[in-house]
Motif scaffolding. Structure first.
Motif, PDB file in Angstrom:
ATOM      1  N   VAL A   1      -3.004  23.111  25.392  1.00  0.00           N
ATOM      2  CA  VAL A   1      -1.963  22.270  24.804  1.00  0.00           C
ATOM      3  C   VAL A   1      -0.670  23.070  24.793  1.00  0.00           C
ATOM      4  O   VAL A   1      -0.680  24.281  24.548  1.00  0.00           O
ATOM      5  CB  VAL A   1      -2.323  21.840  23.361  1.00  0.00           C
ATOM      6  CG1 VAL A   1      -1.196  21.013  22.750  1.00  0.00           C
ATOM      7  CG2 VAL A   1      -3.619  21.058  23.335  1.00  0.00           C
ATOM      8  N   ARG A   2       0.451  22.406  25.063  1.00  0.00           N
ATOM      9  CA  ARG A   2       1.766  23.020  24.934  1.00  0.00           C
ATOM     10  C   ARG A   2       2.615  22.139  24.029  1.00  0.00           C
ATOM     11  O   ARG A   2       2.736  20.937  24.271  1.00  0.00           O
ATOM     12  CB  ARG A   2       2.451  23.165  26.297  1.00  0.00           C
ATOM     13  CG  ARG A   2       1.713  24.057  27.283  1.00  0.00           C
ATOM     14  CD  ARG A   2       1.744  25.513  26.855  1.00  0.00           C
ATOM     15  NE  ARG A   2       1.135  26.386  27.843  1.00  0.00           N
ATOM     16  CZ  ARG A   2      -0.151  26.722  27.841  1.00  0.00           C
ATOM     17  NH1 ARG A   2      -0.961  26.227  26.918  1.00  0.00           N
ATOM     18  NH2 ARG A   2      -0.636  27.539  28.758  1.00  0.00           N
ATOM     19  N   VAL A   3       3.212  22.729  22.995  1.00  0.00           N
ATOM     20  CA  VAL A   3       4.088  22.016  22.073  1.00  0.00           C
ATOM     21  C   VAL A   3       5.469  22.653  22.142  1.00  0.00           C
ATOM     22  O   VAL A   3       5.597  23.884  22.044  1.00  0.00           O
ATOM     23  CB  VAL A   3       3.555  22.076  20.626  1.00  0.00           C
ATOM     24  CG1 VAL A   3       4.510  21.354  19.678  1.00  0.00           C
ATOM     25  CG2 VAL A   3       2.165  21.458  20.541  1.00  0.00           C
TER      26      VAL A   3
ATOM     27  N   GLN B   1      11.586  26.382  21.581  1.00  0.00           N
ATOM     28  CA  GLN B   1      10.395  27.181  21.341  1.00  0.00           C
ATOM     29  C   GLN B   1       9.178  26.524  21.987  1.00  0.00           C
ATOM     30  O   GLN B   1       9.169  25.320  22.256  1.00  0.00           O
ATOM     31  CB  GLN B   1      10.137  27.327  19.839  1.00  0.00           C
ATOM     32  CG  GLN B   1      11.293  27.904  19.054  1.00  0.00           C
ATOM     33  CD  GLN B   1      11.543  29.363  19.359  1.00  0.00           C
ATOM     34  OE1 GLN B   1      10.618  30.177  19.337  1.00  0.00           O
ATOM     35  NE2 GLN B   1      12.793  29.705  19.650  1.00  0.00           N
ATOM     36  N   GLU B   2       8.139  27.336  22.198  1.00  0.00           N
ATOM     37  CA  GLU B   2       6.887  26.848  22.774  1.00  0.00           C
ATOM     38  C   GLU B   2       5.720  27.409  21.973  1.00  0.00           C
ATOM     39  O   GLU B   2       5.692  28.599  21.642  1.00  0.00           O
ATOM     40  CB  GLU B   2       6.777  27.305  24.232  1.00  0.00           C
ATOM     41  CG  GLU B   2       5.484  26.896  24.927  1.00  0.00           C
ATOM     42  CD  GLU B   2       5.399  27.476  26.333  1.00  0.00           C
ATOM     43  OE1 GLU B   2       5.062  26.734  27.263  1.00  0.00           O
ATOM     44  OE2 GLU B   2       5.687  28.691  26.483  1.00  0.00           O
ATOM     45  N   TYR B   3       4.770  26.542  21.641  1.00  0.00           N
ATOM     46  CA  TYR B   3       3.546  26.986  20.983  1.00  0.00           C
ATOM     47  C   TYR B   3       2.383  26.496  21.823  1.00  0.00           C
ATOM     48  O   TYR B   3       2.361  25.333  22.250  1.00  0.00           O
ATOM     49  CB  TYR B   3       3.472  26.430  19.560  1.00  0.00           C
ATOM     50  CG  TYR B   3       2.759  27.346  18.594  1.00  0.00           C
ATOM     51  CD1 TYR B   3       3.195  28.647  18.392  1.00  0.00           C
ATOM     52  CD2 TYR B   3       1.655  26.906  17.874  1.00  0.00           C
ATOM     53  CE1 TYR B   3       2.548  29.493  17.505  1.00  0.00           C
ATOM     54  CE2 TYR B   3       1.005  27.744  16.981  1.00  0.00           C
ATOM     55  CZ  TYR B   3       1.451  29.032  16.803  1.00  0.00           C
ATOM     56  OH  TYR B   3       0.802  29.870  15.928  1.00  0.00           O
ATOM     57  N   CYS B   4       1.415  27.379  22.085  1.00  0.00           N
ATOM     58  CA  CYS B   4       0.369  27.110  23.066  1.00  0.00           C
ATOM     59  C   CYS B   4      -1.012  27.181  22.436  1.00  0.00           C
ATOM     60  O   CYS B   4      -1.250  27.951  21.504  1.00  0.00           O
ATOM     61  CB  CYS B   4       0.428  28.139  24.202  1.00  0.00           C
ATOM     62  SG  CYS B   4       2.046  28.334  24.958  1.00  0.00           S
ATOM     63  N   TYR B   5      -1.904  26.377  22.986  1.00  0.00           N
ATOM     64  CA  TYR B   5      -3.322  26.480  22.650  1.00  0.00           C
ATOM     65  C   TYR B   5      -4.107  26.595  23.945  1.00  0.00           C
ATOM     66  O   TYR B   5      -3.906  25.808  24.881  1.00  0.00           O
ATOM     67  CB  TYR B   5      -3.807  25.254  21.881  1.00  0.00           C
ATOM     68  CG  TYR B   5      -5.312  25.250  21.657  1.00  0.00           C
ATOM     69  CD1 TYR B   5      -5.869  25.892  20.562  1.00  0.00           C
ATOM     70  CD2 TYR B   5      -6.157  24.626  22.572  1.00  0.00           C
ATOM     71  CE1 TYR B   5      -7.240  25.909  20.372  1.00  0.00           C
ATOM     72  CE2 TYR B   5      -7.532  24.641  22.386  1.00  0.00           C
ATOM     73  CZ  TYR B   5      -8.068  25.279  21.291  1.00  0.00           C
ATOM     74  OH  TYR B   5      -9.427  25.295  21.115  1.00  0.00           O
ATOM     75  N   THR B   6      -4.993  27.567  24.022  1.00  0.00           N
ATOM     76  CA  THR B   6      -5.874  27.733  25.164  1.00  0.00           C
ATOM     77  C   THR B   6      -7.302  27.857  24.660  1.00  0.00           C
ATOM     78  O   THR B   6      -7.559  28.592  23.698  1.00  0.00           O
ATOM     79  CB  THR B   6      -5.505  28.988  25.979  1.00  0.00           C
ATOM     80  OG1 THR B   6      -4.145  28.887  26.418  1.00  0.00           O
ATOM     81  CG2 THR B   6      -6.411  29.121  27.199  1.00  0.00           C
TER      82      THR B   6
ATOM     83  N   PRO C   1       2.293  31.895  20.284  1.00  0.00           N
ATOM     84  CA  PRO C   1       3.639  31.565  20.763  1.00  0.00           C
ATOM     85  C   PRO C   1       3.722  31.689  22.283  1.00  0.00           C
ATOM     86  O   PRO C   1       3.158  32.616  22.875  1.00  0.00           O
ATOM     87  CB  PRO C   1       4.530  32.608  20.080  1.00  0.00           C
ATOM     88  CG  PRO C   1       3.719  33.116  18.936  1.00  0.00           C
ATOM     89  CD  PRO C   1       2.290  33.049  19.377  1.00  0.00           C
ATOM     90  N   GLY C   2       4.436  30.751  22.918  1.00  0.00           N
ATOM     91  CA  GLY C   2       4.625  30.799  24.356  1.00  0.00           C
ATOM     92  C   GLY C   2       5.855  31.600  24.746  1.00  0.00           C
ATOM     93  O   GLY C   2       6.535  32.194  23.897  1.00  0.00           O
TER      94      GLY C   2
END
Length: 236
Positions: free
Chosen positions: A33-35, A45-50, A57-58
């Motif tokens: 997921v990328r927010v 800003q970018e916040y990532c889920y893998t 943080p991205g």
């Protein structure tokens, strides 16, 4: 009219923020997921889920992209022939000819080359399409619709796995507080109703997967909770 039923309901918490989210889905598991959002200084800003790693943080925040204070955000992902995954994020003031604070919707798909479509409002309230391909710069597309200034806009699109054709769908809130959409399978059709009697100024987002066989529309109801409509096979 889209044949749909009310889906699950989620409770909204916290103040409204300009944001955009994307996910990579396999048939059974959520992989990533990328927010995208703005911090207090309006830096993108970018916040990532893998899967297997969790949230982190991205890299986008390190680029120092200064966005307009009232910008909306749209993001798209696309693949390439080497199975790579690419992301593009759009916000103001990077958009061509968009009114200040306009809603933004973005679609990316592969045909003979990469195709990107951006939908936003101009100063007179018209929703316009700006397009780009691998081999060209930005140009104005054929889509056009009228909506109240600040109306929410969302868009989805996909390439057919069977014949290689493309379908685009653009959704917006009209002056009657009804969510409507127009689709393009070769040319743009007239607008059709999805759901009416909505709150003025609400925000919503459309999503699809499985080459358009699964359609979702998420919106704020009268009590400001987020509700979902879904269509799992009815031709729209």
């Amino acid at each position: 009219m889209v044949t749909s039923r009310s889906g699950s309901i989620w409770t909204e918490t916290g103040p409204p923020l300009p944001l955009s989210a994307m996910q990579n889905l396999s048939p059974r598991w959520l992989h990533a997921v990328r927010v995208y959002y703005l911090n207090n200084n309006h830096i993108l800003q970018e916040y990532c889920y893998t899967s297997g790693k969790g949230w982190y943080p991205g890299e986008v925040g390190n680029l120092g992209v200064q966005a307009a204070q009232n910008t909306k955000i749209a993001a798209v992902k696309y693949g390439d022939s080497n199975r790579g995954v690419h992301f593009r994020v759009y916000c103001q003031p990077t958009l061509p000819a968009a009114a200040s604070g306009s809603s933004i919707a973005a679609v990316a798909y592969l045909r003979k080359s990469l195709e990107i479509r951006i939908y936003s409002q101009t100063e007179n309230g018209s929703i316009k399409e700006n397009a780009v391909t691998n081999s060209s710069g930005w140009f104005v597309g054929e889509f056009s619709a009228n909506a109240p200034r600040g109306a929410s806009i969302s868009a989805i699109g996909w390439s057919s796995s069977e014949d290689g054709g493309v379908e685009l769908q653009v959704y917006w809130l009209n002056a009657q507080n009804t969510t409507v959409y127009s689709k393009n399978t070769g040319s743009w059709g007239s607008s059709q109703t999805v759901i009416g009697s909505l709150r003025a100024g609400l925000n919503f987002a459309a999503a699809e997967w499985d080459f358009g066989k699964r359609l979702r529309l998420y919106f704020q109801g009268p009590d400001e909770r987020v509700q979902g409509l879904y269509n799992d096979g009815t031709d729209v």
